[in-house]
Enzyme design. Structure first.
Site, PDB file in Angstrom:
ATOM      1  N   ARG A  34       1.063  -1.287  -0.259  1.00  0.00           N
ATOM      2  CA  ARG A  34       0.155  -0.117  -0.006  1.00  0.00           C
ATOM      3  C   ARG A  34       0.774   1.059   0.375  1.00  0.00           C
ATOM      4  O   ARG A  34       0.570   2.064  -0.855  1.00  0.00           O
ATOM      5  CB  ARG A  34      -1.012  -0.355   1.250  1.00  0.00           C
ATOM      6  CG  ARG A  34      -1.503   1.535   1.266  1.00  0.00           C
ATOM      7  CD  ARG A  34      -3.101   1.222   2.424  1.00  0.00           C
ATOM      8  NE  ARG A  34      -3.000   0.808   3.311  1.00  0.00           N
ATOM      9  CZ  ARG A  34      -2.558   0.824   4.433  1.00  0.00           C
ATOM     10  NH1 ARG A  34      -1.875   1.976   4.447  1.00  0.00           N
ATOM     11  NH2 ARG A  34      -2.262  -0.532   5.781  1.00  0.00           N
ATOM     12  N   TYR A  64     -16.220  16.537 -15.517  1.00  0.00           N
ATOM     13  CA  TYR A  64     -16.888  15.308 -15.909  1.00  0.00           C
ATOM     14  C   TYR A  64     -17.358  15.197 -14.946  1.00  0.00           C
ATOM     15  O   TYR A  64     -17.650  15.786 -13.008  1.00  0.00           O
ATOM     16  CB  TYR A  64     -15.327  14.181 -15.572  1.00  0.00           C
ATOM     17  CG  TYR A  64     -15.235  12.543 -15.239  1.00  0.00           C
ATOM     18  CD1 TYR A  64     -15.585  12.114 -15.941  1.00  0.00           C
ATOM     19  CD2 TYR A  64     -15.555  12.021 -13.620  1.00  0.00           C
ATOM     20  CE1 TYR A  64     -15.950  10.560 -16.302  1.00  0.00           C
ATOM     21  CE2 TYR A  64     -15.434  11.156 -13.850  1.00  0.00           C
ATOM     22  CZ  TYR A  64     -16.067  10.040 -15.158  1.00  0.00           C
ATOM     23  OH  TYR A  64     -16.398   9.717 -14.124  1.00  0.00           O
ATOM     24  N   ASP A  98      -7.246  18.778 -14.857  1.00  0.00           N
ATOM     25  CA  ASP A  98      -7.800  17.275 -15.307  1.00  0.00           C
ATOM     26  C   ASP A  98      -7.798  17.213 -16.643  1.00  0.00           C
ATOM     27  O   ASP A  98      -8.063  17.827 -17.494  1.00  0.00           O
ATOM     28  CB  ASP A  98      -9.105  17.306 -14.805  1.00  0.00           C
ATOM     29  CG  ASP A  98      -9.702  15.591 -15.456  1.00  0.00           C
ATOM     30  OD1 ASP A  98      -8.985  15.331 -16.482  1.00  0.00           O
ATOM     31  OD2 ASP A  98     -11.061  15.540 -14.936  1.00  0.00           O
ATOM     32  N   LYS A 128      -8.078   6.207 -19.675  1.00  0.00           N
ATOM     33  CA  LYS A 128      -8.627   6.742 -20.767  1.00  0.00           C
ATOM     34  C   LYS A 128      -6.982   6.477 -21.843  1.00  0.00           C
ATOM     35  O   LYS A 128      -6.603   5.601 -21.858  1.00  0.00           O
ATOM     36  CB  LYS A 128      -8.770   8.335 -20.639  1.00  0.00           C
ATOM     37  CG  LYS A 128      -9.920   8.311 -19.445  1.00  0.00           C
ATOM     38  CD  LYS A 128     -11.178   7.957 -19.836  1.00  0.00           C
ATOM     39  CE  LYS A 128     -12.158   7.170 -18.554  1.00  0.00           C
ATOM     40  NZ  LYS A 128     -13.258   9.040 -17.597  1.00  0.00           N
TER      41      LYS A 128
HETATM   42  C1  LIG Z   1     -12.858   9.103 -17.127  1.00  0.00           C
HETATM   43  C2  LIG Z   1     -12.430  10.331 -15.873  1.00  0.00           C
HETATM   44  C3  LIG Z   1     -12.655  10.595 -14.801  1.00  0.00           C
HETATM   45  C4  LIG Z   1     -12.827   9.727 -14.471  1.00  0.00           C
HETATM   46  O1  LIG Z   1     -11.869   8.985 -14.148  1.00  0.00           O
HETATM   47  P1  LIG Z   1     -12.108   7.214 -13.380  1.00  0.00           P
HETATM   48  O2  LIG Z   1     -10.629   6.489 -13.513  1.00  0.00           O
HETATM   49  O3  LIG Z   1     -13.111   7.237 -14.205  1.00  0.00           O
HETATM   50  O4  LIG Z   1     -11.919   7.323 -11.758  1.00  0.00           O
HETATM   51  C5  LIG Z   1     -12.124  11.761 -14.373  1.00  0.00           C
HETATM   52  N1  LIG Z   1     -11.870  12.926 -15.364  1.00  0.00           N
HETATM   53  C6  LIG Z   1     -12.150  12.629 -16.868  1.00  0.00           C
HETATM   54  C7  LIG Z   1     -12.352  13.981 -17.205  1.00  0.00           C
HETATM   55  C8  LIG Z   1     -12.395  11.767 -17.739  1.00  0.00           C
HETATM   56  O5  LIG Z   1     -12.669  11.269 -18.342  1.00  0.00           O
END
Ligand SMILES: *Cc1c(COP(=O)(O)O)cnc(C)c1O
Length: 379
Positions: A46, A98, A170, A195
């Site tokens: 962890r 998001y 982000d 992604k």
């Molecule tokens: C998918 C996404 C998230 C969240 O990520 P997870 O891996 O699904 O928890 C946050 N910000 C953006 C822009 C995303 O496309």
């Protein structure tokens, strides 16, 4: 070294004992110690794991940051960053986010005592006007989800610095191949590695990259204390993904630009959102702060919701699914899928219309993607 080279080598030296070229999956929870108080560098997975550490170093390198911290999901990475704040602090967030980030702010952090305000993500003056004495963070996405708006990272960084707040970006939709917010003055970058970084729709993960020592120490403490860490297999899959990030991103963009231009000319399409189009309101800004426009397109189809349903049901290659950034093309209907956490009034206020469709353009052959889209539009 250049980006493509760092993606393959940084954090990923050959393994010492065997010379294995690929970072092994260190599937272990704990590590033998040479004596009491004499660990060999790892104590418990962890807290630290060699596969995770390789991933964290690789991602820090790609973003041009000193430190990377990997999490079990993008949302877990987002949560870790909000934990830098205390009840009573204010965060000013962009108004196109998001859905999960919006849900986290509204349903977890607002009840916890965080003050949350939203500002037009395309207008730095709106952020400046929202700053209060207790503002500690500006949170934006760029390009945004789902409307592909572009926020001016450098201007927002100046505003954040003046008010002693952290600017968090982000950058999931751009990937570090096309955009590096730390170089533009942001304090912290967050990605859902699920992604583009992972790139193959086979794992969930997130990362926080930053250079400032204090915020790093606090976030690292939280990573271990709260424990939302990724397992070594997931880290390994993301490491494997980022080796090909550059070549994948070039193909995603090439295909997306072609399809965006096609959609823009199509009589059944009312409006296309893609920052690579000259018609995009922040196209010039996107050109300045990004080195490419990535693979996400949103558009409004003529004929309202019935046309959406018909279009989606006729597609053969584009799979109807949430998520994005994988090699395969996906289609999504944000109002009922990724953005269902927003009620209809909130969606309307944010400009998410009932005829909005989002595409994650994959790296299949462009002729096949074009035929699929045109076929589904009824040509
Ligand atoms: C998918 C996404 C998230 C969240 O990520 P997870 O891996 O699904 O928890 C946050 N910000 C953006 C822009 C995303 O496309």
């Amino acid at each position: 070294m250049r980006f493509e080279t760092r993606a393959i080598h940084d954090g990923q030296e050959a393994e010492l004992t065997t010379g294995a070229v690929t970072v092994p999956v260190y599937q272990t929870s704990t590590y033998q110690q040479d004596g009491i108080g004499k660990p060999r560098g790892y104590e418990y997975s962890r807290t630290g794991n060699p596969t995770r550490q390789a991933l964290e170093q690789a991602l820090a390198s790609l973003e041009g940051g000193r430190y990377g911290l990997a999490f079990a999901s993008g949302v877990a990475a987002t949560t870790a960053v909000f934990q830098l704040l205390r009840p009573g602090d204010q965060v000013v967030a962009g108004d196109d986010l998001y859905g999960g980030t919006y849900r986290l702010l509204e349903r977890v952090y607002r009840p916890w005592g965080l003050h949350v305000d939203y500002a037009d993500v395309t207008d730095p003056a709106a952020f400046a006007a929202s700053i209060k004495p207790n503002t500690r963070m500006i949170w934006i996405e760029t390009p945004t989800n789902p409307l592909l708006k572009i926020a001016d990272i450098a201007s927002l960084a100046t505003i954040a610095r003046k008010s002693k707040a952290l600017l968090v970006v982000d950058s999931t939709f751009a990937s570090p191949y096309f955009q590096r917010p730390l170089e533009l003055g942001a304090h912290i970058v967050v990605h859902s590695t699920t992604k583009y970084l992972g790139g193959h729709s086979d794992t969930i993960g997130g990362v926080v990259v930053l250079s400032e020592e204090e915020a790093y120490q606090q976030t690292k403490f939280y990573q271990n204390a709260a424990g939302a860490v990724p397992g070594p297999w997931d880290c390994w899959l993301i490491l494997r993904g980022i080796k090909t990030l550059a070549v994948r991103m070039r193909e995603h963009e090439r295909n997306a630009l072609h399809l965006a231009r096609l959609l823009e000319k199509h009589p059944k399409v009312e409006r296309v959102y893609y920052p690579g189009l000259e018609s995009h309101p922040q196209h010039k800004l996107a050109q300045r702060q990004m080195s490419g426009f990535s693979g996400m397109i949103s558009f409004e189809i003529a004929g309202g919701y019935p046309a959406v349903e018909q279009f989606v049901s006729r597609l053969k290659l584009f799979l109807l699914a949430e998520s994005l950034g994988g090699v395969e093309s996906l289609v999504c209907y944000p109002p009922k899928m990724t953005h269902s956490a927003l009620d209809p009034a909130e969606r309307k206020r944010r400009g998410i219309r009932d005829n909005l469709i989002r595409l994650s353009v994959g790296i299949e052959h462009i002729a096949d993607l074009e035929a699929d889209l045109l076929g589904a539009l009824g040509e």
